[in-house]
Design a protein around this motif. Structure first.
Motif, PDB file in Angstrom:
ATOM      1  N   SER A   1       0.828  -1.208   0.000  1.00 11.50           N
ATOM      2  CA  SER A   1       0.000   0.000   0.000  1.00 11.50           C
ATOM      3  C   SER A   1       0.860   1.256   0.000  1.00 11.50           C
ATOM      4  CB  SER A   1      -0.925   0.000   1.224  1.00 11.50           C
ATOM      5  OG  SER A   1      -1.886  -1.022   1.140  1.00 11.50           O
ATOM      6  N   ILE A   2       1.967   1.213   0.733  1.00 12.58           N
ATOM      7  CA  ILE A   2       2.860   2.371   0.769  1.00 12.58           C
ATOM      8  C   ILE A   2       3.460   2.619  -0.605  1.00 12.58           C
ATOM      9  CG2 ILE A   2       5.043   3.238   1.698  1.00 12.58           C
ATOM     10  CD1 ILE A   2       4.361   1.915   4.329  1.00 12.58           C
TER      11      ILE A   2
ATOM     12  N   THR B   1       0.796   3.976  -2.961  1.00 11.10           N
ATOM     13  CA  THR B   1       0.400   5.344  -2.619  1.00 11.10           C
ATOM     14  C   THR B   1       1.487   6.350  -2.947  1.00 11.10           C
ATOM     15  OG1 THR B   1      -1.009   4.496  -0.837  1.00 11.10           O
ATOM     16  CG2 THR B   1      -0.412   6.828  -0.763  1.00 11.10           C
TER      17      THR B   1
ATOM     18  N   GLY C   1      -3.623  10.752  -2.340  1.00 14.36           N
ATOM     19  CA  GLY C   1      -3.108   9.791  -1.373  1.00 14.36           C
ATOM     20  C   GLY C   1      -4.196   8.905  -0.808  1.00 14.36           C
TER      21      GLY C   1
ATOM     22  N   TRP D   1      -4.383   4.931  -1.412  1.00 12.46           N
ATOM     23  CA  TRP D   1      -4.313   4.095  -0.213  1.00 12.46           C
ATOM     24  C   TRP D   1      -5.531   3.180  -0.106  1.00 12.46           C
ATOM     25  CZ3 TRP D   1      -0.569   2.976   3.130  1.00 12.46           C
ATOM     26  CH2 TRP D   1      -0.918   2.352   4.332  1.00 12.46           C
ATOM     27  N   ASN D   2      -6.681   3.680  -0.515  1.00 12.65           N
ATOM     28  CA  ASN D   2      -7.915   2.891  -0.443  1.00 12.65           C
ATOM     29  C   ASN D   2      -8.236   2.164  -1.749  1.00 12.65           C
ATOM     30  OD1 ASN D   2      -8.420   3.718   2.228  1.00 12.65           O
ATOM     31  ND2 ASN D   2      -9.440   5.573   1.537  1.00 12.65           N
TER      32      ASN D   2
ATOM     33  N   ASN E   1      -2.854  -5.111  -1.776  1.00 14.63           N
ATOM     34  CA  ASN E   1      -2.638  -4.025  -0.830  1.00 14.63           C
ATOM     35  C   ASN E   1      -3.457  -4.249   0.432  1.00 14.63           C
ATOM     36  OD1 ASN E   1      -5.146  -3.530  -1.895  1.00 14.63           O
ATOM     37  ND2 ASN E   1      -4.879  -1.338  -2.060  1.00 14.63           N
TER      38      ASN E   1
ATOM     39  N   MET F   1      -3.542   7.466   7.240  1.00 16.93           N
ATOM     40  CA  MET F   1      -4.123   8.688   6.708  1.00 16.93           C
ATOM     41  C   MET F   1      -4.415   9.693   7.830  1.00 16.93           C
ATOM     42  SD  MET F   1      -4.295   8.631   3.416  1.00 16.93           S
ATOM     43  CE  MET F   1      -2.661   7.852   3.491  1.00 16.93           C
TER      44      MET F   1
END
Length: 291
Positions: free
Chosen positions: A76-77, A80, A202, A206-207, A223, A269
């Motif tokens: 995920s990082i 993003t 972001g 991220w989502n 993710n 977040m």
């Protein structure tokens, strides 16, 4: 200046409404945090409300040792960070020329971009395009479809159009070229909108959920959002934990594990937001032109 009774009544009703709206967001979050930190007995007995009962972090330990949460978190990082950098770069490169009156066919390209906001790409053609480009099972399939948000680009374009022309003229008189004008004059003055769009991108990356499910088949590339969804929707996570930590399974409930996963998903977040929040209220354009 003293407020009138009408203004006081209006402010009171306004504050009450905003307070209720804030509570509707905060209370569910507090309940989820409490579930993730409460003991098995407290959750089963139904005593957990807004404060943890029988404090324990077993749910987080189970996620760390019994699932691929660390790998999903790192994925995920990567998605993003790289996605935000690419999206912001291309958004700036699209918005800046469209904000200039001397740019040829500016109106045509702007209308073409607005058209994409009204008619999006259906999922099947999008999947076929990504497959034909050889991007399946790569993060490029996630970055490419949402590389530029038309709405974000138009917001940034409008902000660039409102930058005083006197600044640009003064910079050009000092020998400043187009590239230097953008990087040294325009972008520093645009920090509030850039911070806002960075947060928008972001949160979106991220989502990321649907595109990851569509284009990523390798489970090691999933993710955090997809992993949490699968955990919430099924009992597979508990079966995996049962095979890894059978002795500790009795100390946890599905609710505590799922709540811990949700907290892990939303905390990053919440941590990032305070660092960008100051740009939302600070007008760096004030005082840019003197005299």
């Amino acid at each position: 200046m003293k407020s009138t009774w009408d203004e006081k009544i209006f402010y009171t009703i306004n504050y009450m409404f905003l307070g209720l709206a804030a509570l509707s967001c905060v209370l569910p979050l507090l309940h989820i945090i409490s579930l993730s930190l409460s003991s098995y007995q407290a959750i089963v007995s139904g005593h957990v409300t807004l404060w943890p009962q029988g404090w324990t972090i077993e749910a987080y330990k189970a996620l760390y040792s019994g699932t691929n949460m660390v790998k999903a978190f790192s994925n995920s990082i990567v998605i993003t960070v790289v996605g935000v950098v690419l999206s912001m770069w291309f958004t700036i490169m699209a918005a800046y020329p469209l904000a200039k009156k001397y740019f040829y066919a500016r109106r045509f390209f702007t209308l073409a971009i607005v058209f994409t906001m009204l008619f999006g790409t259906p999922l099947i053609p999008l999947f076929l395009i990504v497959k034909s480009l050889g991007l399946l099972d790569t993060y490029g399939a996630i970055w490419m479809p949402g590389l530029i948000s038309a709405f974000n680009m138009l917001v940034l374009r409008t902000f660039f159009m409102n930058v005083p022309e006197e600044l640009e003229e003064a910079a050009r008189m000092d020998g400043c070229g187009e590239w230097r004008l953008l990087t040294r004059i325009i972008l520093p003055l645009s920090l509030p909108v850039l911070a806002t769009l960075t947060l928008f991108y972001g949160v979106g990356y991220w989502n990321s959920f649907l595109h990851v499910l569509m284009f990523i088949n390798d489970s090691t590339r999933m993710n955090l959002a997809v992993m949490i969804q699968q955990m919430v929707a099924s009992q597979s996570i508990l079966q995996e934990l049962n095979s890894v930590r059978p002795d500790d399974l009795q100390q946890m409930t599905p609710e505590s594990i799922k709540s811990a996963g949700v907290i892990v998903l939303i905390v990053p977040m919440l941590i990032v937001y305070p660092f960008l929040q100051k740009y939302f209220v600070k007008g760096v354009m004030i005082g840019a032109i003197k005299g």
